[in-house]
Design an enzyme around this catalytic site. Structure first.
Site, mmCIF file in Angstrom:
data_model
loop_
_atom_site.group_PDB
_atom_site.id
_atom_site.type_symbol
_atom_site.label_atom_id
_atom_site.label_comp_id
_atom_site.label_asym_id
_atom_site.label_seq_id
_atom_site.Cartn_x
_atom_site.Cartn_y
_atom_site.Cartn_z
ATOM 1 N N LYS A 42 0.789 -1.242 0.000
ATOM 2 C CA LYS A 42 0.000 0.000 0.000
ATOM 3 C C LYS A 42 0.822 1.295 0.000
ATOM 4 O O LYS A 42 0.302 2.368 0.262
ATOM 5 C CB LYS A 42 -0.996 0.051 1.173
ATOM 6 C CG LYS A 42 -1.832 -1.189 1.371
ATOM 7 C CD LYS A 42 -2.288 -1.838 0.104
ATOM 8 C CE LYS A 42 -3.330 -1.040 -0.649
ATOM 9 N NZ LYS A 42 -3.609 -1.677 -1.965
ATOM 10 N N HIS A 102 7.107 -7.087 -2.244
ATOM 11 C CA HIS A 102 6.890 -6.511 -0.915
ATOM 12 C C HIS A 102 7.819 -7.152 0.117
ATOM 13 O O HIS A 102 7.651 -6.930 1.318
ATOM 14 C CB HIS A 102 5.446 -6.762 -0.441
ATOM 15 C CG HIS A 102 4.397 -6.028 -1.210
ATOM 16 N ND1 HIS A 102 4.525 -4.716 -1.591
ATOM 17 C CD2 HIS A 102 3.172 -6.428 -1.651
ATOM 18 C CE1 HIS A 102 3.421 -4.354 -2.233
ATOM 19 N NE2 HIS A 102 2.597 -5.360 -2.286
ATOM 20 N N SER A 132 -4.959 2.373 4.302
ATOM 21 C CA SER A 132 -5.056 1.768 2.972
ATOM 22 C C SER A 132 -5.038 0.243 3.070
ATOM 23 O O SER A 132 -5.792 -0.444 2.374
ATOM 24 C CB SER A 132 -3.899 2.273 2.104
ATOM 25 O OG SER A 132 -4.016 1.786 0.793
#
Ligand code: A3P
Length: 289
Positions: A42, A102, A132
């Protein structure tokens, strides 16, 4: 429970699908001309990847919408049901490859360091990421139910979410930024002046570009345009995997939305915990712009 589908890998919580594929991720063969976009979830991954995709396509936005499975830049560690995994997509792909991840820095496949591949890390302030990420849990069917906001915020603060602690993630990449080929950018800077930040990317990539092309990239990667670009906003992913009917993937795209969600008490607790974890790192975030 909230942590149902997450399992620890070397102490960091990850999705079950990813854990099952871990050996293949660990053994991934990076190439020296790979460009990796690395982020905590995010933080603006999709935005940054759309920008570099357009840079590599010399501003040809039509090209960036062709030949995509769901979005042109695969996530190294993703395995979406009934689609080729990130590793599968990348193994056969021609160079230069664009890759997203990520992964926290300590879990990166070694080959990226051996090949000295270029990496753009994008960091976003902890509070907006929390909000988010909360909404994202509601639309990704493979992610556990986040529960009420207060519960999710607690889990997030304590690193009990996918990819572990935000604090550890941004710090880990920050501390190693000079050891490897890393450009460390901030979402808030990109919001403030996208052209300036894209120029930083161009410099890092040793690419020249006309002002006209640069402006075109700024335009096509703006929130409003990307919101209408289904190749960029994951609308091509089936509803039973990513359900955007209540909250779109392109949700708000601003810095400071956390103020609409954190209570005063939550904010105080968060700040206190933040100070303990972040003091002395030299990492400065703007929680609004
Ligand atoms: P919000 O939920 O705050 O709106 P990621 O791609 O890492 O999953 O990050 C998604 C977040 O980046 C979402 O934040 C999304 O709206 C925002 N985003 C995506 N494209 C953007 C753009 N072009 N400009 C600003 N924010 C963008």
């Amino acid at each position: 429970s909230t942590l149902q589908t997450l399992v620890p890998i070397h102490g960091v919580l990850m999705g079950k699908e990813l854990a099952e594929n871990w050996e293949r991720i660990e053994q991934f063969e990076a190439r020296s001309d790979d460009l990796l976009i690395s982020t905590y979830p995010k933080a603006g991954t999709t935005w940054a990847s759309e920008i570099v995709d357009m840079i590599y396509a010399d501003g040809d936005h039509e090209k960036c919408r062709r030949d995509a499975i769901y979005n042109r830049v695969p996530y190294l560690e993703f395995r979406i049901p009934n689609m080729p995994s990130g590793v599968e997509q990348l193994d056969g792909a021609p160079s230069p490859r664009l890759v997203k991840t990520h992964l926290p820095i300590q879990l990166m496949p070694d080959s990226f360091w051996k090949k000295n591949s270029k990496i753009i890390y994008v960091a976003r302030n902890a509070k907006d990421v929390a909000v988010s990420y909360f909404f994202f849990h509601k639309i990704v069917k493979a992610l556990p139910d986040p529960g009420p906001w207060n519960t999710f915020l607690d889990n997030y603060m304590n690193g009990n979410v996918g990819y572990g602690s935000w604090h550890d993630h941004v710090k880990g990449w920050w501390e190693k930024r000079h050891d490897y080929n890393i450009l460390y950018l901030f979402y808030e800077d990109m919001k403030e002046d996208p052209k300036r930040e894209i120029k930083k990317m161009l410099h890092f990539l040793e690419k020249e570009m006309s002002d006209e092309t640069l402006e075109k990239i700024v335009y096509h990667t703006s929130f409003d345009i990307m919101k209408t670009n289904d190749m960029a906003n994951y609308k091509t992913i089936p509803n039973d995997i990513l359900d955007q009917s209540t909250t779109p993937f392109m949700r708000k795209g601003i810095a400071g939305d956390w103020k609409n969600h954190f209570t005063v008490a939550q904010n105080e607790i968060f700040d206190e915990d933040y100070k303990k974890k972040m003091t002395g790192t030299g990492l400065q975030f703007r929680n609004e712009i």
